[in-house]
Design an enzyme around this catalytic site. Structure first.
Site, PDB file in Angstrom:
ATOM      1  N   TYR A 197       1.444  -1.648   0.303  1.00 46.99           N
ATOM      2  CA  TYR A 197       0.091   0.471   0.361  1.00 46.99           C
ATOM      3  C   TYR A 197       0.902   1.368   0.397  1.00 46.99           C
ATOM      4  CZ  TYR A 197       0.753   0.569   5.160  1.00 46.99           C
ATOM      5  OH  TYR A 197       1.447   0.785   6.506  1.00 46.99           O
ATOM      6  N   CYS A 198       0.394   2.609  -0.152  1.00 42.12           N
ATOM      7  CA  CYS A 198       1.350   3.630  -0.429  1.00 42.12           C
ATOM      8  C   CYS A 198       0.087   4.580  -0.173  1.00 42.12           C
ATOM      9  CB  CYS A 198       1.823   3.989  -1.596  1.00 42.12           C
ATOM     10  SG  CYS A 198       0.774   3.802  -2.658  1.00 42.12           S
ATOM     11  N   THR A 199       0.236   6.041  -0.493  1.00 39.25           N
ATOM     12  CA  THR A 199      -0.674   7.021  -0.198  1.00 39.25           C
ATOM     13  C   THR A 199      -2.197   6.240  -1.501  1.00 39.25           C
ATOM     14  OG1 THR A 199       0.717   8.617   0.373  1.00 39.25           O
ATOM     15  CG2 THR A 199      -1.551   9.547  -0.100  1.00 39.25           C
ATOM     16  N   ILE A 226      -4.536   4.522   0.806  1.00 35.57           N
ATOM     17  CA  ILE A 226      -5.104   4.853   1.739  1.00 35.57           C
ATOM     18  C   ILE A 226      -6.046   5.856   2.138  1.00 35.57           C
ATOM     19  CG2 ILE A 226      -3.979   5.719   4.171  1.00 35.57           C
ATOM     20  CD1 ILE A 226      -0.865   5.078   3.468  1.00 35.57           C
TER      21      ILE A 226
END
Ligand code: ZN
Ligand code: ZN
Length: 344
Positions: A197-199, A226
């Site tokens: 996951y990342c932003t 996210i």
């Protein structure tokens, strides 16, 4: 027709303020091999400029990443322009939640060497061979299950203040480092289910393709990042498995997802998740500082910087936040702290 904006900023902002129509704020990205990014860029500018589209769009040999606002009365015309290009076929478009339509005041389309700098040679892996996209709810379900590893693909200054339960958060300062560290760490876990996951999802697109190339069998990524997870969790009334703050690149430098503070002030060690950049013009490094320390150090990261700031000795850097060298930085801070404690 000029292919760049020629009007000054003030006037553009004034025009935006005086607009009498609404705008939709959207974002989208796709990895897609483009033979001629410059021509593509110019074509997009010719398509979107007359429609009064604003935004920040990056085009590279490996695809496109766009954040933009489109006047509502030109929305259909905008969608029609997308149909001209293969790259936009069925592309998921994200709509901003809190949207005042004022995020952009001009159209900027830039050609970049890469969408996300990975420090790797072009063609060293297939950026379009991405992992499986998981919805926020599916991602939520898989976290904590057996034979599953959760990996934060952001830099350490981001994951330090907020991350998923049990996630691996490498002490990386760049995406390139992040890829190296993750590949090493998970060397013997290539058969496990990997949840990335990342932003907003764009870094994981690339990371998933890279890890697949490295022999990982079951690579998955949080679609929409996210930001999208937080939205879905809220909508469903579920308890967030993301703890703390989501670092975002605007003035707030982060928004809390579940209200917890999971990080500490880099100077005194008490719970704190407020990022700031050192007030010394010669430094500007990004770090975590509580209000008490901000007062004591005049917003600076070290006594040295306080001195430089007061005496004007710090050679001014351009006005920006300095990211990076977080590891070196945190180490030096704790050393300085120890020194100061010894003296007092
Ligand atoms: Zn403090
Ligand atoms: Zn400093």
């Amino acid at each position: 027709m000029h292919l760049y904006n020629r009007i000054n900023k003030e006037e553009l902002k004034q025009r935006l303020a005086e607009e009498t129509f609404e705008r939709k704020t959207i974002s989208f990205y796709r990895y897609f091999i483009l033979d001629d990014p410059q021509t593509f860029r110019d074509d997009l500018f010719r398509d979107w400029f007359p429609l009064d589209c604003f935004g920040r769009i990056y085009v590279a040999r490996e695809g496109i990443n766009a954040q933009m606002s489109v006047p509502e009365h030109n929305w259909n015309a905008f969608l029609e322009t997308l149909q001209k290009y293969e790259i936009f076929e069925n592309i998921p478009i994200k709509y901003a939640i809190e949207d005042d339509g004022k995020s952009f005041y001009k159209l900027t389309i830039k050609v970049r060497p890469k969408l996300v700098a990975d420090g790797l040679d072009e063609g060293s892996y297939d950026v379009t061979n991405v992992g499986t996209h998981l919805s926020g709810l599916d991602f939520h379900k898989y976290i904590g299950q057996e034979n599953t590893v959760v990996v934060d693909m952001r830099n350490y200054y981001e994951s330090e203040i907020g991350h998923f339960e049990g996630a691996i958060c490498p002490e990386a300062d760049t995406f390139r480092e992040e890829l190296e560290i993750v590949t090493d760490l998970l060397e013997n876990q290539k058969d496990k289910k990997v949840l990335l996951y990342c932003t907003g999802g764009i870094r994981c697109e690339k990371a998933s393709a890279y890890l697949k190339e490295q022999g990982f069998k079951d690579v998955n990524q949080l679609h929409g990042g996210i930001l999208e997870y937080a939205r879905q969790i809220k909508k469903e009334g579920l308890e967030s498995k993301f703890l703390g703050k989501n670092f975002v690149f605007d003035e707030r430098l982060g928004e809390s997802v579940n209200g917890q503070i999971i990080s500490r002030c880099h100077q005194c060690g008490k719970p704190c998740d407020t990022h700031t950049n050192c007030a010394n013009n010669g430094c500007h490094i990004l770090f975590i500082q509580c209000t008490e320390c901000a007062e004591q150090y005049h917003g600076c990261c070290t006594s040295e910087c306080v001195h430089e700031k007061e005496t004007g000795l710090g050679k001014p850097k351009e006005e920006r936040i300095v990211f990076g060298n977080s590891r070196k930085y945190r180490k030096s801070l704790s050393l300085i702290r120890a020194e100061e404690l010894k003296i007092s």
